[in-house]
Every structure is written in C-alpha cells, then in structure tokens.
Design a protein around this motif. Structure first.
Motif, short mmCIF file in Angstrom:
data_model
loop_
_atom_site.label_atom_id
_atom_site.label_comp_id
_atom_site.label_asym_id
_atom_site.label_seq_id
_atom_site.Cartn_x
_atom_site.Cartn_y
_atom_site.Cartn_z
N UNK A 68 -24.27 -21.00 -33.89
CA UNK A 68 -23.73 -22.33 -34.17
C UNK A 68 -23.45 -22.56 -35.65
N UNK A 69 -23.91 -21.65 -36.51
CA UNK A 69 -23.58 -21.75 -37.94
C UNK A 69 -22.27 -21.02 -38.24
N UNK A 70 -21.70 -20.37 -37.22
CA UNK A 70 -20.46 -19.63 -37.41
C UNK A 70 -20.67 -18.15 -37.70
N UNK A 71 -21.91 -17.70 -37.73
CA UNK A 71 -22.20 -16.29 -37.99
C UNK A 71 -21.79 -15.45 -36.78
N UNK A 72 -20.97 -14.44 -37.03
CA UNK A 72 -20.52 -13.57 -35.94
C UNK A 72 -21.63 -12.62 -35.54
N UNK A 73 -21.92 -12.57 -34.23
CA UNK A 73 -22.92 -11.65 -33.71
C UNK A 73 -22.28 -10.39 -33.14
N UNK A 74 -21.25 -10.59 -32.30
CA UNK A 74 -20.60 -9.42 -31.72
C UNK A 74 -19.24 -9.75 -31.14
N UNK A 75 -18.47 -8.68 -30.90
CA UNK A 75 -17.23 -8.73 -30.13
C UNK A 75 -17.45 -8.02 -28.81
N UNK A 76 -16.77 -8.50 -27.77
CA UNK A 76 -16.72 -7.79 -26.50
C UNK A 76 -15.29 -7.29 -26.33
N UNK A 77 -15.15 -5.99 -26.12
CA UNK A 77 -13.83 -5.37 -26.06
C UNK A 77 -13.73 -4.55 -24.79
N UNK A 78 -12.63 -4.72 -24.06
CA UNK A 78 -12.41 -3.89 -22.88
C UNK A 78 -11.92 -2.52 -23.32
N UNK A 79 -12.60 -1.48 -22.82
CA UNK A 79 -12.18 -0.11 -23.12
C UNK A 79 -11.25 0.38 -22.01
N UNK A 80 -10.23 1.12 -22.41
CA UNK A 80 -9.27 1.62 -21.44
C UNK A 80 -9.55 3.09 -21.12
N UNK A 81 -8.81 3.65 -20.19
CA UNK A 81 -8.92 5.05 -19.79
C UNK A 81 -10.26 5.38 -19.14
N UNK A 82 -10.85 4.40 -18.46
CA UNK A 82 -12.05 4.63 -17.66
C UNK A 82 -11.71 4.40 -16.19
N UNK A 83 -12.37 5.14 -15.29
CA UNK A 83 -12.16 4.92 -13.85
C UNK A 83 -12.66 3.53 -13.46
N UNK A 84 -13.86 3.18 -13.94
CA UNK A 84 -14.42 1.86 -13.67
C UNK A 84 -14.23 0.98 -14.90
N UNK A 85 -14.06 -0.32 -14.67
CA UNK A 85 -13.89 -1.26 -15.78
C UNK A 85 -15.09 -1.13 -16.72
N UNK A 86 -14.80 -0.94 -18.02
CA UNK A 86 -15.84 -0.70 -19.02
C UNK A 86 -15.62 -1.60 -20.22
N UNK A 87 -16.70 -2.23 -20.69
CA UNK A 87 -16.65 -3.07 -21.88
C UNK A 87 -17.61 -2.52 -22.93
N UNK A 88 -17.21 -2.66 -24.19
CA UNK A 88 -18.08 -2.32 -25.31
C UNK A 88 -18.47 -3.60 -26.03
N UNK A 89 -19.74 -3.71 -26.40
CA UNK A 89 -20.22 -4.80 -27.24
C UNK A 89 -20.42 -4.24 -28.64
N UNK A 90 -19.66 -4.77 -29.61
CA UNK A 90 -19.68 -4.26 -30.98
C UNK A 90 -20.26 -5.32 -31.91
N UNK A 91 -21.22 -4.92 -32.75
CA UNK A 91 -21.81 -5.90 -33.68
C UNK A 91 -20.84 -6.24 -34.79
#
Length: 201
Positions: A68-91
């Motif tokens: 709530x102070x605006x500090x970024x904790x992470x991004x969630x990004x969809x990764x491609x070229x996977x058989x199953x839907x895959x997401x990466x959480x990046x700090x």
C-alpha cells in the motif's frame, strides 16, 4: 472462519508478509476498472494489503503487485512454449522466485507451485486442488502434508457479488507468506479465465 494449523517453520519468500495467525484475505476486482486487470486486496476486516495492476498491452499479460506504500513486491508473467499453462513470479529485481504450473484434473482445478524459502533453503512444492468456480480449493504443502491455504467463495456474502465483481476469500495458515499465496491465487484465476472475463480478464 476455519482455523488452519500453524506451520512449525515459515515458508515463503517475502519476510514482511508472513501470517502470524490464520488470516483471511479478500481479492476483489475494482468496480470501474476499464481493463478488468486491476484489483485491490484487503484483509477480511477491510484493512488494505496489496494492489495489483495489469499491463494492458503486455504480450506476457504481466501483473504487478505492490504494497500500500507503492513498493513493488513482484510481477506475475505468463511463460510461453510450455505444454501446460505456466506462470513465473519475479521479484522487484527480476529474479524468478516461484513457478506456477497448471495441470489437468477430471473434476475441478489443479496447479503446482514451486519455490525455495530463503530463510531455510528448503524447496517447497504446493499443490492446489479443488473446485475453483463453485466452492473451495485447498493448497497443500506436499513436503509436510499440511494445508497452508484455502480459497473459498462461499465465505463471502451476497453484497460481495454486486456489480458483477469477481471476489475470492483466501485463508492463509500461520507462518505462511501471504504475498506468495496471493500470487498463487492470481495465477490460478488467470488460468481459469483464459479466453476472457474473469478477475484478471
């Protein structure tokens, strides 16, 4: 509210957000969001906890979570070229701290999250199984067999469904990273709403 048993050792990545007791977090889509990709996250008592913003033109469907102070904790990004839907959480530095993969289940939904707790160096595997849309899904730590979280829509009253908002209650066990559990919930919602119209569009 059902109490979840505390874990003997903390699991998670973001030290400032470990639950001290069983906590219920409410994820609610913003009523007037033009993209459907922005929503707020509060404690059940209404105390603001996090904000999530979607990048409208991002090919990866990137979502950014801040405190709530605006500090970024992470991004969630969809990764491609996977058989199953895959997401990466990046700090905030761009380092991948968790991977979430969806799987196939005959009934309901299934997902696997993997990450390492820096405090202990222990790799954790969380499995989420359950009926995402209708009732509840449990999040289980495979290593110790403990329920570390629960996603439940029936905890919420009818007023939470006004304006067509998508709303989820996320119960987090003591000694579990609330921010990381929110990330897992967002990934699962994103997967289940591929093709349009959900909490994350």
């Amino acid at each position: 509210m059902a109490q979840l048993a505390p874990l003997a050792q903390p699991i998670g990545v973001f030290d400032d957000y470990f639950a001290r007791q069983t906590e219920v977090i409410v994820l609610r889509e913003k009523v007037m969001s033009l993209t459907g990709d922005s929503f707020e996250i509060k404690m059940q008592n209404g105390t603001p906890l996090f904000r999530v913003e979607g990048k409208v033109l991002s090919i990866s469907g990137r979502k950014t979570l801040t405190d709530m102070s605006g500090k970024k904790l992470f991004d969630i990004v969809k990764e491609h070229l996977h058989i199953h839907t895959t997401f990466a959480v990046e700090d905030a530095s761009g380092r991948k701290v968790m991977t979430v993969k969806s799987g196939f289940a005959l009934l309901g939904s299934k997902a696997t999250a993997t990450f390492t707790t820096p405090r202990t160096g222990q790799q954790e595997v969380l499995k989420m199984k359950g009926n995402w849309f209708d009732s509840a899904a449990d999040i289980v730590d495979e290593r110790i067999g403990a329920v570390v979280g629960r996603i439940d829509r029936k905890l919420l009253s009818g007023r939470d469904l006004l304006f067509g908002q998508q709303t989820y209650a996320l119960t987090v066990a003591p000694n579990v990273d609330m921010a990381l559990m929110v990330a897992l919930c967002i990934c699962m919602d994103e997967k289940n709403n591929e093709g349009g119209g959900g909490l994350l569009g």
